[in-house]
Design an enzyme around this catalytic site. Sequence first.
Site, PDB file in Angstrom:
ATOM      1  N   HIS A  62       1.894   1.846  -3.439  1.00 57.28           N
ATOM      2  CA  HIS A  62       0.801   2.444  -4.223  1.00 57.28           C
ATOM      3  C   HIS A  62       0.739   3.953  -3.961  1.00 57.28           C
ATOM      4  O   HIS A  62       0.512   4.740  -4.887  1.00 57.28           O
ATOM      5  CB  HIS A  62      -0.538   1.793  -3.857  1.00 57.28           C
ATOM      6  CG  HIS A  62      -0.738   0.436  -4.443  1.00 57.28           C
ATOM      7  ND1 HIS A  62      -0.616   0.184  -5.794  1.00 57.28           N
ATOM      8  CD2 HIS A  62      -1.070  -0.747  -3.867  1.00 57.28           C
ATOM      9  CE1 HIS A  62      -0.848  -1.104  -6.030  1.00 57.28           C
ATOM     10  NE2 HIS A  62      -1.123  -1.684  -4.873  1.00 57.28           N
ATOM     11  N   THR A  92       0.833  -1.202   0.000  1.00 60.04           N
ATOM     12  CA  THR A  92       0.000   0.000   0.000  1.00 60.04           C
ATOM     13  C   THR A  92       0.870   1.256   0.000  1.00 60.04           C
ATOM     14  O   THR A  92       0.569   2.236  -0.693  1.00 60.04           O
ATOM     15  CB  THR A  92      -0.935   0.006   1.220  1.00 60.04           C
ATOM     16  OG1 THR A  92      -1.741  -1.174   1.192  1.00 60.04           O
ATOM     17  CG2 THR A  92      -1.841   1.227   1.202  1.00 60.04           C
ATOM     18  N   CYS A 131     -15.243  -1.824   9.834  1.00 59.95           N
ATOM     19  CA  CYS A 131     -16.142  -0.699  10.079  1.00 59.95           C
ATOM     20  C   CYS A 131     -16.451   0.025   8.771  1.00 59.95           C
ATOM     21  O   CYS A 131     -15.584   0.181   7.899  1.00 59.95           O
ATOM     22  CB  CYS A 131     -15.447   0.251  11.063  1.00 59.95           C
ATOM     23  SG  CYS A 131     -16.165   1.892  11.218  1.00 59.95           S
ATOM     24  N   HIS A 151       2.647   2.067   8.631  1.00 57.81           N
ATOM     25  CA  HIS A 151       1.843   1.403   9.669  1.00 57.81           C
ATOM     26  C   HIS A 151       2.411   0.065  10.119  1.00 57.81           C
ATOM     27  O   HIS A 151       1.969  -0.478  11.107  1.00 57.81           O
ATOM     28  CB  HIS A 151       0.398   1.212   9.173  1.00 57.81           C
ATOM     29  CG  HIS A 151       0.290   0.437   7.901  1.00 57.81           C
ATOM     30  ND1 HIS A 151       0.353   1.030   6.664  1.00 57.81           N
ATOM     31  CD2 HIS A 151       0.134  -0.886   7.686  1.00 57.81           C
ATOM     32  CE1 HIS A 151       0.240   0.107   5.729  1.00 57.81           C
ATOM     33  NE2 HIS A 151       0.120  -1.057   6.314  1.00 57.81           N
ATOM     34  N   CYS A 172     -21.577   2.007  13.389  1.00 58.33           N
ATOM     35  CA  CYS A 172     -22.138   1.502  12.131  1.00 58.33           C
ATOM     36  C   CYS A 172     -22.611   0.058  12.297  1.00 58.33           C
ATOM     37  O   CYS A 172     -22.322  -0.594  13.314  1.00 58.33           O
ATOM     38  CB  CYS A 172     -21.095   1.592  11.021  1.00 58.33           C
ATOM     39  SG  CYS A 172     -19.723   0.416  11.200  1.00 58.33           S
TER      40      CYS A 172
END
Length: 345
Positions: A46, A43, A108, A64, A97
């Site tokens: 990207h 990611t 979520c 992360h 939610c």
Amino acid sequence: MSNQINAAYYRRNKSFVVEPAPSPLPGDGEVAIRIAYCGICGTDMHIYHGNMDARVGESRIIGHEMSGVVEAVGEGVEGFDLGEKVVVRPLDHCGECPACEAGHTHICHKLKFLGIDTDGAMQEIWVVPAHTVHALPDDMRLDHAALIEPVAVACHDVRLSDLKEGEDVVVIGGGPIGVLVAMVARDAGGNVVISEVNPNRLAIAQKMGFDTVNPIETDLVEFVNARTGGKGAEVVFEVSGSQPGVDAMTTVAATRGRIVMVAIHAQKPTVDMFQFFWRELKLVGVRVYEPEDYEKAIAIIASGGVDAVTFITDVAPLDDIQAAFEALDRSPTAMKSLIKVGKDV
């Protein structure tokens, strides 16, 4: 805590700038972590290529896959000691939610992914919600601990596959996540083979003790049938993100086999639905991880179930982040590149 830290900002156009930033302080319910290492994931690449500019903006601190130590805690935070080794499960959910109400907070509907939707770990001190922090064993190496996030992905994938000891497993795609899925599946007792077309990745997988096959050179179905007495694999992980991978996943699966879709496909693939009817197959979607997957990943790394020494192929200091991304972008052999963020961690 000092008043300033160094942070790496993504500034679009494949560029990072390392600049001083105010040292952040934890608020109520937050933990400040002094970052040791941060991995570069798919990611992040990207983002580097500009594919996520609309999401991350023009000045984002990304990252992360990290490890570090507790620097400070905010009001109301208990259970963490200063200097304690930790990692972050970088998911912040809304709690309101339908997915959250059903207990599926990791998917979520309004999920914030820390380090993508918020600033991340490519900075010397990172402040995060306390509920995202997991403590580590005192003797765990912090470079190895930076693998916990991607290993947790693999733990989630294998857990949802319902893999049982002794079952045959085919992992389609031998990139970083594919290799980690293979390692976790092997740790769970699976008989694993990795299908991969890149000879450099095949060599790394073989170095880690895996049986491998190049489907360009060898008929994959014949290979799997020969290994399994003609029945196919009970569990198939599609990690290639390619149409040939999707074509292969239904052909190598055993009767009532489980196919786990790990890869994110940029284009909608064509799936052979007849095979699902013919062999009563199951297709399982998997996304990120849950707290138990993080705890499992910590345990696997602590036990040596993941070959961290072989898997980590490059380490660079934060000041060299630009060169590290450029090198990873052109490297045919890199598996996991780490940025050493903290000089004194």
